[in-house]
Design an enzyme around this catalytic site. Structure first.
Site, PDB file in Angstrom:
ATOM      1  N   VAL B  11       0.799  -1.226   0.000  1.00 35.69           N
ATOM      2  CA  VAL B  11       0.000   0.000   0.000  1.00 35.69           C
ATOM      3  C   VAL B  11       0.825   1.266   0.000  1.00 35.69           C
ATOM      4  CG1 VAL B  11      -2.153  -0.856   0.980  1.00 35.69           C
ATOM      5  CG2 VAL B  11      -0.275  -0.238   2.495  1.00 35.69           C
ATOM      6  N   GLU B  13       5.086   3.198   0.230  1.00 35.04           N
ATOM      7  CA  GLU B  13       6.502   3.115   0.462  1.00 35.04           C
ATOM      8  C   GLU B  13       6.912   4.322   1.282  1.00 35.04           C
ATOM      9  OE1 GLU B  13       8.063   1.586  -3.067  1.00 35.04           O
ATOM     10  OE2 GLU B  13      10.034   1.186  -2.217  1.00 35.04           O
ATOM     11  N   GLY B  14       7.326   4.094   2.499  1.00 32.80           N
ATOM     12  CA  GLY B  14       7.743   5.197   3.352  1.00 32.80           C
ATOM     13  C   GLY B  14       9.207   5.498   3.147  1.00 32.80           C
ATOM     14  N   TYR B  16      11.683   4.661   4.989  1.00 31.03           N
ATOM     15  CA  TYR B  16      12.602   3.584   5.327  1.00 31.03           C
ATOM     16  C   TYR B  16      11.973   2.202   5.227  1.00 31.03           C
ATOM     17  CZ  TYR B  16      10.270   3.521   9.864  1.00 31.03           C
ATOM     18  OH  TYR B  16       9.346   3.438  10.865  1.00 31.03           O
ATOM     19  N   VAL B  18       8.660  -0.481   3.342  1.00 31.65           N
ATOM     20  CA  VAL B  18       7.545  -0.729   2.442  1.00 31.65           C
ATOM     21  C   VAL B  18       6.381  -1.181   3.318  1.00 31.65           C
ATOM     22  CG1 VAL B  18       6.770  -2.003   0.428  1.00 31.65           C
ATOM     23  CG2 VAL B  18       9.192  -1.519   0.738  1.00 31.65           C
ATOM     24  N   VAL B  19       5.204  -0.639   3.061  1.00 27.59           N
ATOM     25  CA  VAL B  19       4.065  -0.988   3.898  1.00 27.59           C
ATOM     26  C   VAL B  19       3.119  -1.923   3.147  1.00 27.59           C
ATOM     27  CG1 VAL B  19       2.176  -0.104   5.301  1.00 27.59           C
ATOM     28  CG2 VAL B  19       4.239   1.264   4.994  1.00 27.59           C
ATOM     29  N   LYS B  34       5.064  -3.040   8.243  1.00 30.28           N
ATOM     30  CA  LYS B  34       6.156  -2.220   7.717  1.00 30.28           C
ATOM     31  C   LYS B  34       7.353  -3.128   7.566  1.00 30.28           C
ATOM     32  CE  LYS B  34       5.409   2.532   9.187  1.00 30.28           C
ATOM     33  NZ  LYS B  34       5.876   3.642  10.011  1.00 30.28           N
ATOM     34  N   ASP B 128       5.647  15.255  15.631  1.00 28.88           N
ATOM     35  CA  ASP B 128       5.190  15.316  14.243  1.00 28.88           C
ATOM     36  C   ASP B 128       3.675  15.160  14.164  1.00 28.88           C
ATOM     37  OD1 ASP B 128       5.377  15.704  11.563  1.00 28.88           O
ATOM     38  OD2 ASP B 128       5.998  13.674  11.075  1.00 28.88           O
TER      39      ASP B 128
END
Lengths: 394, 308
Positions: B11, B13-14, B16, B18-19, B34, B128
């Site tokens: 779903v 890509e962050g 650091y 892949v989700v 993750k 954040d």
């Protein structure tokens, strides 16, 4: 409740009793060992144990080494899954037992440990890292060699493990430096020159060690800072800054020892203050209200004994010796006095209990050789223990 | 046994990781995984991943995302298994077809503050907070997520980095590049989110760091020595246009429909001087949460109209 896929029928009860056993041994040992230590509110209490949560294959196979290959051959779609609970503090017996399996020559191990301490100390100075980075690195390093072989034949150089520990701690303590810079300084410090290609390979090797260290510590990133307690206790006891400096020097010397594996930070801090008080001729009134400081007296005495032994046996290499070379004799006296008066205020284990403890350790999978290459390896802090038993105890 | 979790769909890509979406095999509970590839980065395991594990392993709260599991796969990748939360507050704010009732806004703000309160009483700064990081469960519960910038409060003499929090939600002390700050930075962000919920557009959308300073103080007034002692000694306090603080009637005009108690709370959260800014306890006990209407029950909160 979670449904646990089970292995061949009939094997489950055996596994169950194993785990039950472990639970009971845990509670019995905790009565007589520092597992029952009183902790400060910020140090959560911690427990233990590795539980194997796979089919019965593991209990059937004689050694862990064979287990991996046999399970992959039998069923392709099946995966071995292990759960590792984090266990940040261990008893003297537990550490001794773990090391008996990983360290052949304790003399070489200790020599390397001190050498590493020197190198890392220099690096911490150069990068202006706070001392807690050194404390954490020595802690991770020593944890690593409770579960990984330390031998001449081992594939990993202990110094490389050490610098990688420092690298991980510098991330965890928000003082991160680039790995490249760290390694350049490390190589300078120990007089190693590498070609560009060699350096690149070295960097990659460090990254693979990083993962092994992270698995060994079970991805448990909680930190324990004795320094914070040292400052707070000194203030609370109204020790002036100049006098308290010596307790800080003592604390720095404890990083050469394994007390951080055994005692929570506030115990170590109070020990440094007690020793400072005994060293200084000014008869400072120290109200050792252990209850109020949440320090268990037996634990304090055990820790004191460890620190004293370090000063008596290895005074010359300590930081305190640099500033106060004549203190060695004082430590000998304090230790003698301690040996005369304190033993009754320490943990006592008779022969029978010792044997029982050893048997428990033999059964405890936490101290079995670890395999970081096969299967699914799950990591939990003890706050998930309830869930773990719910899953396994089906 | 079969793998504990299945990965069904990638779903995202962050920075650091892949989700993936997936399920817990035994219970079929939906989860998000993750996956952090080993040896992909120059500096090893990313600090954000360490922070996320470090704090989420210990925090357990209805309004904080649950870290279900941490495991290394056979291939040597590290996996963080998180509770699956299909929507976030930003999506809702942007969905023009949805109307927010005052009770809805109160409910989201309440859940946000509860989550933040739990972090703060454990001495953890999130650093954040923004609508995008406030995730929503199918049952309507709001949960704080993304602890990649979180850190624990340290001794006061330690320097912190000012380069935290997404720009629009950055507190004035961060804009002035102060190296010492407190939980108050999170509460400022909550205040900006509160305003955004009422306005349905970002409240302080600076184009860049410099513009952010201008936008912020134009809306809320420029801090001076009078209302914030020693503010002028902060590194980035220079060449400021002096804007007056907005009057109450100006605020009433900007936030039509907001009650007096709502404005009190917002002004408390958006107090320029961090020392006087409200903390979570004061905010949670404010009159806003006591007056009618009651916060909407989570299951009755608006959901995304179209399935994405």
């Amino acid at each position: 409740m979670v449904e646990i896929p089970t292995g061949p029928k009939g094997k489950l009860p055996q596994r169950l009793t194993q785990i039950k056993n472990k639970e009971s041994t845990t509670s019995t040992t905790s009565l007589s060992t520092p597992n029952s230590r009183i902790r400060s509110p910020i140090t959560p209490s911690v427990d233990i144990s590795t539980v194997t949560n796979d089919t019965a294959q593991k209990t059937e196979t004689p050694t862990n080494g064979n287990m991996a290959s046999s399970s992959t051959e039998k069923q392709e779609a099946q995966i071995t899954s292990t759960i590792q609970l984090s266990r940040p503090f261990l008893t003297r017996q537990q550490i001794k037992f773990a090391r008996s399996k990983t360290i052949e020559n304790p003399a070489i191990y200790n020599q390397r440990l001190l050498q590493l301490h020197q190198y890392l100390l220099k690096i911490c100075h150069s990068f202006k890292f706070p001392m807690r980075v050194l404390e954490g690195s020595m802690y991770y390093y020593q944890r690593f060699y409770l579960h990984n072989k330390f031998e001449k034949t081992a594939l990993i150089n202990p110094l490389d493990v050490g610098i990688t520990c420092l690298f991980i701690v510098s991330k965890n303590e928000d003082t991160i430096k680039k790995l490249r810079d760290l390694l350049i300084l490390f190589n300078q410090t120990r007089g190693v020159t590498l070609s560009a290609e060699q350096f690149e390979n070295y960097r990659k090797r460090i990254l693979s060690i990083e993962f092994q260290i992270l698995e060994t510590i079970g991805f448990d990133f909680r930190t324990y800072h004795s320094e914070e307690f040292l400052i707070k206790y000194n203030k609370l006891l109204k020790v002036d800054k100049e006098t308290s400096y010596i307790s800080w020097l003592i604390l720095c010397d404890t990083y050469q020892t394994d007390v951080s594996l055994k005692y929570p930070p506030h115990i170590i801090a109070i020990c440094c203050i007690i020793l400072n008080n005994k060293l200084s001729d000014s008869s400072l009134k120290l109200t050792t209200d252990y209850q109020r400081l949440r320090c268990e007296e037996k634990l304090v005495n055990e820790c004191l004994q460890d620190i004293l032994t370090h000063y008596v046996e290895s005074f010359k290499i300590t930081g305190l010796a640099l500033k106060f070379p004549d203190y060695q004799i004082k430590f000998v006296h304090i230790k003698m006095e301690f040996n005369e008066s304190k033993p009754q205020m320490m943990f006592h284990v008779d022969e029978k209990q010792k044997q029982q403890q050893h048997q428990d350790l033999e059964k405890d999978q936490f101290f079995q050789e670890r395999d970081f290459t096969t299967g699914e390896r799950r990591y939990m802090l003890e706050n998930q223990k309830k869930r773990l038993y719910a899953e396994v105890d089906k | 046994m079969p793998p504990l979790y299945t990965k069904s769909k990638k779903v995202g890509e962050g920075t650091y990781a892949v989700v993936y979406l997936g399920h817990h095999t035994a219970t079929q509970r939906p989860i998000a995984i993750k996956e952090i590839k080993a040896g992909q980065f120059k500096d090893g395991l990313d600090m954000s991943a360490i922070r996320e594990m470090k704090y989420l392993q210990e925090l357990r709260h209805l309004n904080i995302i649950e870290l279900v599991d941490v495991f290394s796969s056979q291939e040597g990748d590290l996996n963080l298994v998180l509770e699956y939360l299909p929507a976030d507050l930003e999506m809702l704010i942007k969905d023009r077809s949805i109307l927010f009732s005052p009770g809805d806004i109160k409910s989201w703000l309440l859940m946000t503050l509860r989550g933040v309160h739990h972090c703060h009483r454990n001495h953890i700064l999130h650093r954040d907070l923004k609508p995008n990081n406030l995730l929503l469960s199918p049952q309507g519960e709001l949960k704080l997520a993304d602890f990649g910038l979180a850190r624990s409060l340290t001794s006061p003499n330690e320097l912190l980095t000012h380069n935290v929090v997404t720009r629009w939600y950055r507190a004035p002390e961060l804009l002035f590049e102060s190296r010492h700050y407190t939980e108050a930075v999170d509460l400022w962000a909550v205040g900006v989110i509160f305003a955004e919920l009422m306005l349905r557009v970002p409240y302080l959308p600076g184009r860049d760091d410099l513009d952010q300073i201008d936008v912020t103080f134009q809306a809320l007034g420029t801090p001076t020595e009078e209302n914030w002692s020693n503010v002028s000694s902060l590194p980035n306090y220079n060449d400021l246009k002096i804007y007056p603080e907005p009057t109450r009637s100006e605020l009433r005009k900007r936030f039509i429909g907001a009650t007096e108690a709502a404005l009190d709370l917002m002004c408390g959260l958006l107090c320029l001087n961090p020392a006087n800014r409200w903390d979570t306890e004061r905010a949670l006990l404010s009159g806003y949460f006591k007056e009618s209407p009651d916060p909407t029950v989570p299951v009755d909160l608006p959901k995304l109209s179209k399935k994405e």
